[in-house]
Design a protein around this motif. Structure first.
Motif, PDB file in Angstrom:
ATOM      1  N   ARG A 115       5.211  -1.141  -1.423  1.00  0.00           N
ATOM      2  CA  ARG A 115       4.281  -1.744  -0.218  1.00  0.00           C
ATOM      3  C   ARG A 115       2.945  -2.309  -0.575  1.00  0.00           C
ATOM      4  O   ARG A 115       2.619  -3.224  -0.037  1.00  0.00           O
ATOM      5  CB  ARG A 115       3.926  -0.316   0.628  1.00  0.00           C
ATOM      6  CG  ARG A 115       3.207  -0.749   1.961  1.00  0.00           C
ATOM      7  CD  ARG A 115       4.038  -1.628   2.929  1.00  0.00           C
ATOM      8  NE  ARG A 115       3.379  -1.801   3.894  1.00  0.00           N
ATOM      9  CZ  ARG A 115       3.432  -2.956   4.723  1.00  0.00           C
ATOM     10  NH1 ARG A 115       4.244  -3.955   3.982  1.00  0.00           N
ATOM     11  NH2 ARG A 115       2.987  -3.414   5.591  1.00  0.00           N
ATOM     12  N   ARG A 116       2.283  -1.908  -1.613  1.00  0.00           N
ATOM     13  CA  ARG A 116       0.987  -2.561  -1.922  1.00  0.00           C
ATOM     14  C   ARG A 116       1.541  -3.783  -2.433  1.00  0.00           C
ATOM     15  O   ARG A 116       0.677  -4.880  -2.510  1.00  0.00           O
ATOM     16  CB  ARG A 116       0.164  -1.692  -3.213  1.00  0.00           C
ATOM     17  CG  ARG A 116      -0.556  -0.676  -2.639  1.00  0.00           C
ATOM     18  CD  ARG A 116      -1.431   0.257  -3.584  1.00  0.00           C
ATOM     19  NE  ARG A 116      -0.471   1.012  -4.711  1.00  0.00           N
ATOM     20  CZ  ARG A 116      -0.426   0.378  -5.887  1.00  0.00           C
ATOM     21  NH1 ARG A 116      -1.289  -0.646  -6.372  1.00  0.00           N
ATOM     22  NH2 ARG A 116       0.278   0.963  -6.955  1.00  0.00           N
ATOM     23  N   ALA A 137      -2.675   9.321  -9.338  1.00  0.00           N
ATOM     24  CA  ALA A 137      -1.338   8.906 -10.028  1.00  0.00           C
ATOM     25  C   ALA A 137      -0.055   8.930  -9.124  1.00  0.00           C
ATOM     26  O   ALA A 137       0.616   8.062  -9.087  1.00  0.00           O
ATOM     27  CB  ALA A 137      -1.033   9.589 -11.225  1.00  0.00           C
ATOM     28  N   ALA A 138      -0.054   9.951  -8.410  1.00  0.00           N
ATOM     29  CA  ALA A 138       1.054  10.223  -7.517  1.00  0.00           C
ATOM     30  C   ALA A 138       1.097   8.909  -6.392  1.00  0.00           C
ATOM     31  O   ALA A 138       2.085   8.344  -5.814  1.00  0.00           O
ATOM     32  CB  ALA A 138       1.143  11.207  -6.693  1.00  0.00           C
ATOM     33  N   PHE A 139      -0.200   8.651  -5.879  1.00  0.00           N
ATOM     34  CA  PHE A 139      -0.165   7.790  -4.818  1.00  0.00           C
ATOM     35  C   PHE A 139       0.050   6.356  -5.408  1.00  0.00           C
ATOM     36  O   PHE A 139       0.638   5.482  -4.697  1.00  0.00           O
ATOM     37  CB  PHE A 139      -1.695   7.590  -4.105  1.00  0.00           C
ATOM     38  CG  PHE A 139      -1.740   6.874  -3.009  1.00  0.00           C
ATOM     39  CD1 PHE A 139      -1.843   7.246  -1.817  1.00  0.00           C
ATOM     40  CD2 PHE A 139      -2.395   5.473  -3.246  1.00  0.00           C
ATOM     41  CE1 PHE A 139      -1.935   6.343  -0.626  1.00  0.00           C
ATOM     42  CE2 PHE A 139      -2.681   4.685  -2.275  1.00  0.00           C
ATOM     43  CZ  PHE A 139      -2.241   5.014  -1.006  1.00  0.00           C
ATOM     44  N   ARG A 140      -0.373   6.134  -6.724  1.00  0.00           N
ATOM     45  CA  ARG A 140      -0.084   4.837  -7.139  1.00  0.00           C
ATOM     46  C   ARG A 140       1.475   4.441  -7.197  1.00  0.00           C
ATOM     47  O   ARG A 140       2.023   3.573  -6.838  1.00  0.00           O
ATOM     48  CB  ARG A 140      -0.561   4.719  -8.561  1.00  0.00           C
ATOM     49  CG  ARG A 140      -0.352   3.228  -9.377  1.00  0.00           C
ATOM     50  CD  ARG A 140      -0.751   3.334 -10.805  1.00  0.00           C
ATOM     51  NE  ARG A 140      -0.908   1.749 -11.032  1.00  0.00           N
ATOM     52  CZ  ARG A 140      -1.329   1.698 -12.181  1.00  0.00           C
ATOM     53  NH1 ARG A 140      -1.865   2.480 -13.173  1.00  0.00           N
ATOM     54  NH2 ARG A 140      -1.244   0.453 -12.825  1.00  0.00           N
ATOM     55  N   GLU A 141       2.085   5.504  -7.781  1.00  0.00           N
ATOM     56  CA  GLU A 141       3.786   5.436  -7.828  1.00  0.00           C
ATOM     57  C   GLU A 141       4.458   5.318  -6.686  1.00  0.00           C
ATOM     58  O   GLU A 141       5.300   4.361  -6.137  1.00  0.00           O
ATOM     59  CB  GLU A 141       4.269   6.611  -8.721  1.00  0.00           C
ATOM     60  CG  GLU A 141       3.920   6.505 -10.094  1.00  0.00           C
ATOM     61  CD  GLU A 141       3.985   5.114 -10.662  1.00  0.00           C
ATOM     62  OE1 GLU A 141       5.223   4.591 -10.614  1.00  0.00           O
ATOM     63  OE2 GLU A 141       3.331   4.606 -11.484  1.00  0.00           O
ATOM     64  N   ASP A 142       3.836   6.008  -5.625  1.00  0.00           N
ATOM     65  CA  ASP A 142       4.579   6.229  -4.067  1.00  0.00           C
ATOM     66  C   ASP A 142       4.306   4.775  -3.364  1.00  0.00           C
ATOM     67  O   ASP A 142       4.948   4.553  -2.452  1.00  0.00           O
ATOM     68  CB  ASP A 142       3.882   7.386  -3.376  1.00  0.00           C
ATOM     69  CG  ASP A 142       4.310   8.759  -4.173  1.00  0.00           C
ATOM     70  OD1 ASP A 142       5.293   8.881  -5.076  1.00  0.00           O
ATOM     71  OD2 ASP A 142       3.825   9.694  -3.603  1.00  0.00           O
TER      72      ASP A 142
END
Length: 178
Positions: free
Chosen positions: A68-69, A59-64
């Motif tokens: 860029r994605r 979940a943190a990777f998604r938000e962070d």
């Protein structure tokens, strides 16, 4: 159509610090799954705690990485002409952030509709559409080796087509020296 390996290399080249774990593509969508590794845990932890830590990391990777994605996806969509979907893997956990559900129309005979209706009536599926998707997943799960072999054969068919005559040029046409 651009091959999956070429697409995967393109994604790897645009973000060297991300580990591209899996790339799957069809005519409509490119699905990119990134490996974000295991969360760092201290001491002995239960399976439930490990799963919770993985979910939090995903979940943190998604938000962070959202901005860029989105930038990379826009460039890829322009280059490959397909929507880009994202997912991540952390250890044994996998989560798709975005992915498409493309309608697929088909004509079914009464015996085939009865299969779908049985799945709906028994509560296995919510609708005929859901039942059909369930059937496709079951075939994919149980026949993956055969499907992989079939996909490999299609690569060979594409190669033979590529080496063949170009469209619109049949033997015996004007300008043919044979």
């Amino acid at each position: 159509m651009t091959g999956v390996e070429e697409i995967a290399e393109w994604f790897r080249s645009h973000r060297a610090d991300w580990v591209v774990d899996e790339v799957t593509a069809d005519a409509d969508e490119v699905l990119v799954v990134l490996d974000i590794g295991e969360p760092e845990l201290v001491g002995e932890v239960s399976d439930d705690e490990r799963l919770a830590a993985r979910k939090a990391r995903m979940a943190a990777f998604r938000e962070d990485t959202r901005g860029r994605r989105m930038e990379i996806a826009a460039a890829a969509e322009s280059r490959f002409g397909r929507k880009v979907s994202w997912g991540v893997r952390s250890g044994e956990s996998r989560r798709l952030y975005t992915h498409m559900a493309i309608p697929a129309m088909t004509r079914l005979r009464v015996s085939e509709r009865r299969v779908l209706d049985t799945l709906v009536e028994s509560g296995v599926a919510r609708s005929r559409s859901h039942a059909l998707a369930w059937c496709v997943r079951m075939v994919g799960d149980h026949l993956e080796e055969w499907l992989a072999e079939l996909r490999e054969a299609l690569v060979q068919v594409d190669e033979v087509r590529r080496r063949g005559p170009s469209p619109g040029h049949a033997p015996g046409q004007a300008g043919d020296s044979s």
